[in-house]
Design a protein around this motif. Structure first.
Motif, PDB file in Angstrom:
ATOM      1  N   ALA A 156     -78.094  42.618 -68.018  1.00  0.00           N
ATOM      2  CA  ALA A 156     -76.868  42.119 -67.397  1.00  0.00           C
ATOM      3  C   ALA A 156     -77.117  41.529 -66.015  1.00  0.00           C
ATOM      4  O   ALA A 156     -76.229  40.882 -65.449  1.00  0.00           O
ATOM      5  CB  ALA A 156     -75.845  43.247 -67.302  1.00  0.00           C
ATOM      6  N   GLY A 157     -78.289  41.763 -65.463  1.00  0.00           N
ATOM      7  CA  GLY A 157     -78.580  41.278 -64.114  1.00  0.00           C
ATOM      8  C   GLY A 157     -77.885  42.103 -63.041  1.00  0.00           C
ATOM      9  O   GLY A 157     -77.690  41.638 -61.915  1.00  0.00           O
ATOM     10  N   ASP A 158     -77.508  43.328 -63.388  1.00  0.00           N
ATOM     11  CA  ASP A 158     -76.815  44.221 -62.452  1.00  0.00           C
ATOM     12  C   ASP A 158     -77.865  45.032 -61.690  1.00  0.00           C
ATOM     13  O   ASP A 158     -78.465  45.966 -62.211  1.00  0.00           O
ATOM     14  CB  ASP A 158     -75.876  45.144 -63.227  1.00  0.00           C
ATOM     15  N   ARG A 159     -78.078  44.656 -60.442  1.00  0.00           N
ATOM     16  CA  ARG A 159     -79.115  45.296 -59.612  1.00  0.00           C
ATOM     17  C   ARG A 159     -78.827  46.782 -59.400  1.00  0.00           C
ATOM     18  O   ARG A 159     -79.736  47.610 -59.425  1.00  0.00           O
ATOM     19  CB  ARG A 159     -79.181  44.554 -58.267  1.00  0.00           C
ATOM     20  N   ARG A 160     -77.574  47.121 -59.201  1.00  0.00           N
ATOM     21  CA  ARG A 160     -77.207  48.517 -58.963  1.00  0.00           C
ATOM     22  C   ARG A 160     -77.517  49.384 -60.193  1.00  0.00           C
ATOM     23  O   ARG A 160     -78.051  50.489 -60.072  1.00  0.00           O
ATOM     24  CB  ARG A 160     -75.736  48.605 -58.594  1.00  0.00           C
ATOM     25  N   ALA A 161     -77.192  48.892 -61.384  1.00  0.00           N
ATOM     26  CA  ALA A 161     -77.467  49.630 -62.619  1.00  0.00           C
ATOM     27  C   ALA A 161     -78.978  49.784 -62.813  1.00  0.00           C
ATOM     28  O   ALA A 161     -79.446  50.830 -63.287  1.00  0.00           O
ATOM     29  CB  ALA A 161     -76.843  48.932 -63.817  1.00  0.00           C
ATOM     30  N   GLN A 162     -79.745  48.748 -62.445  1.00  0.00           N
ATOM     31  CA  GLN A 162     -81.202  48.830 -62.556  1.00  0.00           C
ATOM     32  C   GLN A 162     -81.751  49.945 -61.673  1.00  0.00           C
ATOM     33  O   GLN A 162     -82.554  50.774 -62.117  1.00  0.00           O
ATOM     34  CB  GLN A 162     -81.843  47.504 -62.140  1.00  0.00           C
ATOM     35  N   VAL A 163     -81.315  49.958 -60.409  1.00  0.00           N
ATOM     36  CA  VAL A 163     -81.809  50.957 -59.452  1.00  0.00           C
ATOM     37  C   VAL A 163     -81.376  52.362 -59.854  1.00  0.00           C
ATOM     38  O   VAL A 163     -82.174  53.303 -59.841  1.00  0.00           O
ATOM     39  CB  VAL A 163     -81.345  50.604 -58.021  1.00  0.00           C
ATOM     40  N   GLU A 164     -80.096  52.506 -60.237  1.00  0.00           N
ATOM     41  CA  GLU A 164     -79.610  53.831 -60.651  1.00  0.00           C
ATOM     42  C   GLU A 164     -80.343  54.312 -61.908  1.00  0.00           C
ATOM     43  O   GLU A 164     -80.683  55.488 -62.028  1.00  0.00           O
ATOM     44  CB  GLU A 164     -78.110  53.789 -60.901  1.00  0.00           C
TER      45      GLU A 164
END
Length: 114
Positions: free
Chosen positions: A26-34
């Motif tokens: 999805a390109g969601d940086r926050r979801a990647q880091v979490e």
């Protein structure tokens, strides 16, 4: 016996991988880091469980060795007692002289020569 931390750690790690993969898609940086954080927490929790399992196994092994050593010592003491009893019954005068000599030697050690 498997430590529950290993199970919950594996589940957390898997959930973190899935969350990070969805964040990548999805390109969601926050979801990647979490997701990566949750994955690392799961790995740490799993390692803690492995350490607990290893420590439990080592403790069980130590108890088995101690029990074995105790039994061997008990057997050796009984065997020694039977041997001494046999020699005392066979030669009581010699046993009395040896006991007296040992007592005299101990008295010299304790009180010293004067």
């Amino acid at each position: 016996m498997v430590d529950t931390d290993r199970i919950t750690g594996a589940a957390r790690e898997l959930g973190g991988k899935a969350q990070a993969a969805l964040g990548d898609i999805a390109g969601d940086r926050r979801a990647q880091v979490e997701g990566r954080l949750r994955e690392a927490q799961g790995q740490a929790e799993g390692l803690a469980g492995e350490v607990r399992d290893a420590a439990r196994g080592a403790a069980d092994t130590a108890v088995e060795y101690a029990e074995d050593a105790y039994e061997r010592g008990r057997h050796a003491a009984r065997s020694g007692a039977r041997t001494v009893t046999h020699y005392v019954e066979e030669t009581p005068l010699l046993a009395l002289l040896v006991a007296g000599a040992v007592g005299y030697g101990l008295a010299l050690l304790v009180h010293g020569r004067r």
